[in-house]
Design an enzyme around this catalytic site. Structure first.
Site, PDB file in Angstrom:
ATOM      1  N   MET A   1      48.743  15.285  21.833  1.00  0.00           N
ATOM      2  CA  MET A   1      49.702  14.178  21.310  1.00  0.00           C
ATOM      3  C   MET A   1      48.919  13.001  20.606  1.00  0.00           C
ATOM      4  SD  MET A   1      52.872  13.317  20.886  1.00  0.00           S
ATOM      5  CE  MET A   1      54.030  14.308  22.279  1.00  0.00           C
ATOM      6  N   GLY A   2      48.175  13.432  19.695  1.00  0.00           N
ATOM      7  CA  GLY A   2      47.688  12.367  18.635  1.00  0.00           C
ATOM      8  C   GLY A   2      48.671  11.898  17.893  1.00  0.00           C
ATOM      9  N   ARG A   3      48.173  11.526  16.631  1.00  0.00           N
ATOM     10  CA  ARG A   3      49.137  10.854  15.512  1.00  0.00           C
ATOM     11  C   ARG A   3      49.826  12.173  15.125  1.00  0.00           C
ATOM     12  NH1 ARG A   3      43.945   9.493  13.959  1.00  0.00           N
ATOM     13  NH2 ARG A   3      43.638   7.019  13.710  1.00  0.00           N
ATOM     14  N   ILE A   4      49.347  13.158  14.968  1.00  0.00           N
ATOM     15  CA  ILE A   4      50.232  14.232  14.180  1.00  0.00           C
ATOM     16  C   ILE A   4      51.370  14.603  15.485  1.00  0.00           C
ATOM     17  CG2 ILE A   4      50.266  16.791  13.068  1.00  0.00           C
ATOM     18  CD1 ILE A   4      47.429  15.762  12.242  1.00  0.00           C
TER      19      ILE A   4
ATOM     20  N   THR B   1      48.998  24.554  14.190  1.00  0.00           N
ATOM     21  CA  THR B   1      48.364  23.687  12.634  1.00  0.00           C
ATOM     22  C   THR B   1      47.077  22.949  13.017  1.00  0.00           C
ATOM     23  OG1 THR B   1      50.121  22.200  13.183  1.00  0.00           O
ATOM     24  CG2 THR B   1      50.741  23.671  11.663  1.00  0.00           C
ATOM     25  N   SER B   2      46.465  23.145  13.881  1.00  0.00           N
ATOM     26  CA  SER B   2      45.212  22.452  14.451  1.00  0.00           C
ATOM     27  C   SER B   2      43.883  23.108  13.880  1.00  0.00           C
ATOM     28  CB  SER B   2      45.149  22.331  16.009  1.00  0.00           C
ATOM     29  OG  SER B   2      45.046  23.327  16.773  1.00  0.00           O
ATOM     30  N   ARG B   3      43.411  23.741  14.452  1.00  0.00           N
ATOM     31  CA  ARG B   3      42.139  24.819  14.295  1.00  0.00           C
ATOM     32  C   ARG B   3      42.335  26.063  14.941  1.00  0.00           C
ATOM     33  NH1 ARG B   3      41.725  21.644  10.794  1.00  0.00           N
ATOM     34  NH2 ARG B   3      39.949  20.257  10.312  1.00  0.00           N
TER      35      ARG B   3
ATOM     36  N   GLU C   1      38.191  31.161   8.065  1.00  0.00           N
ATOM     37  CA  GLU C   1      39.147  31.056   6.936  1.00  0.00           C
ATOM     38  C   GLU C   1      38.413  31.253   5.557  1.00  0.00           C
ATOM     39  OE1 GLU C   1      41.032  27.275   7.183  1.00  0.00           O
ATOM     40  OE2 GLU C   1      42.080  27.857   9.241  1.00  0.00           O
TER      41      GLU C   1
ATOM     42  N   HIS D   1      46.359  27.300   5.481  1.00  0.00           N
ATOM     43  CA  HIS D   1      45.714  25.974   5.878  1.00  0.00           C
ATOM     44  C   HIS D   1      46.297  25.098   4.715  1.00  0.00           C
ATOM     45  CE1 HIS D   1      42.142  23.986   7.948  1.00  0.00           C
ATOM     46  NE2 HIS D   1      43.114  23.012   7.638  1.00  0.00           N
TER      47      HIS D   1
HETATM   48  C1  GLV Z   1      42.839  19.668   7.848  1.00  0.00           C
HETATM   49  O1  GLV Z   1      42.882  20.494   8.358  1.00  0.00           O
HETATM   50  C2  GLV Z   1      42.348  18.271   8.147  1.00  0.00           C
HETATM   51  O2  GLV Z   1      41.662  18.313   9.264  1.00  0.00           O
HETATM   52  O3  GLV Z   1      42.430  17.302   7.645  1.00  0.00           O
END
Ligand code: GLV
Length: 318
Positions: free
Chosen positions: A153-156, A234-236, A265, A284
């Site tokens: 639960m960071g900014r994104i 959508t992280s890593r 990737e 990505h």
């Molecule tokens: C993209 O994956 C970023 O870290 O900005």
């Protein structure tokens, strides 16, 4: 002083750098500067403008005899050996903040596309397989008022929670620390990882890549999820055990997965995950909105300028 830019950027964005420094910029917009060229260019560079496609490791840093600043056009910096850079007194900058909303948008778009099988629907038409309306044809999972579990639960994460609130979803989250804004404004409930995995209809992974999060979602975690669960990353890619994910999807232990990131990737069209029906993949593109990418590039240039001119970076990786 010399600056190396490993990707291709618009002229107006790099103008402040070009006015002051010798800029070597890679010409091709669809691929990064080849490793060999980067290893050569870095030898006499004072500043490096990079992104997630480059490995800024010991091998590269050892050759960088004059390097003072590394500026990545990304929020994540797991591709940079920050400890090795620090040992050489090289400052590292990144671009948090400006990509929050675009990445939260993409995460929610992927969640919706995966839950409601949108890409599969288009494939069916392209392959001329749409025969008729049918009661259970391409049925997916409801989204409205379902439970979303956000890991990180960071900014994104907070941005995704705000979007989920608009869909009247119950919000669970797991994070290193409690997030007051999420709890007070969005009525998000903090819980441990196991509880989140068991209760969520949508499990959304947004944790940064660290040694603690390496393959944090694997066989055991998929087994805890509902059979109807939709998993979004959508992280890593390194945060997930891809083989375990493949089996969970193949055996239908979970309903589907939406992935914007992968262990290594780019993936090719022969990657095992692509042989599965219930996976939606993207290359990505979390932050890939035009204004966002322009902002990220400007901010990365500013970090570079500040570093080279002895001012604090706008966002330094500490
Ligand atoms: C993209 O994956 C970023 O870290 O900005």
């Amino acid at each position: 002083m010399k600056i190396v830019i490993t990707c291709h950027l618009p002229n107006d964005i790099i103008q402040p750098l070009e006015e002051r420094y010798d800029v070597v910029m890679w010409e091709k917009s669809s691929e990064p500067m080849p490793r060999e060229r980067l290893l050569k260019e870095i030898e006499d560079a004072d500043g490096l403008f990079t992104n997630v496609a480059d490995q800024i490791n010991e091998e590269l840093l050892e050759r960088a005899k004059k390097l003072k600043v590394i500026s990545t056009m990304a929020v994540g910096y797991d591709n940079i050996d920050v400890a090795a850079a620090k040992r050489k007194n090289i400052v590292v900058g990144h671009t948090p903040g400006v990509l929050t909303e675009a990445t939260a948008d993409l995460t929610f778009a992927l969640l919706m596309a995966t839950g409601r099988r949108i890409v599969e629907g288009m494939d069916v038409i392209r392959q001329n397989q749409w025969k008729s309306w049918a009661p259970f044809f391409l049925t997916g999972q409801e989204i409205y008022a379902k439970t979303i579990g956000i890991i990180g639960m960071g900014r994104i994460g907070l941005g995704v929670a705000k979007r989920a609130k608009g869909f009247s979803m119950d919000i669970l989250y797991h994070n290193r620390s409690r997030n007051q804004e999420a709890e007070q404004e969005l009525q998000a409930t903090y819980c441990d990882l196991d509880e989140l995995l068991t209760k969520s209809d949508y499990v959304v992974l947004l944790a940064p890549s660290t040694e603690n999060t390496y393959k944090m979602i694997g066989k055991e975690q998929f087994a805890k999820m509902k059979n109807t669960a939709v998993f979004i990353n959508t992280s890593r890619g390194t945060n997930v055990d891809e083989e375990a994910l493949y089996h969970a999807l193949k055996e239908e232990e979970i309903f589907a997965a939406g992935l914007d990131v992968f262990d290594s990737e780019p993936i090719s069209s022969t990657h095992p995950l692509l042989s599965l029906r219930n996976v939606t993949v993207l290359p990505h593109i979390g932050s890939a909105a035009i204004e966002t990418r322009e902002e990220m590039a400007r901010l990365a240039c500013q970090n570079l300028l500040n570093g080279l001119e002895g001012r604090p970076l706008v966002h330094e990786v500490k």
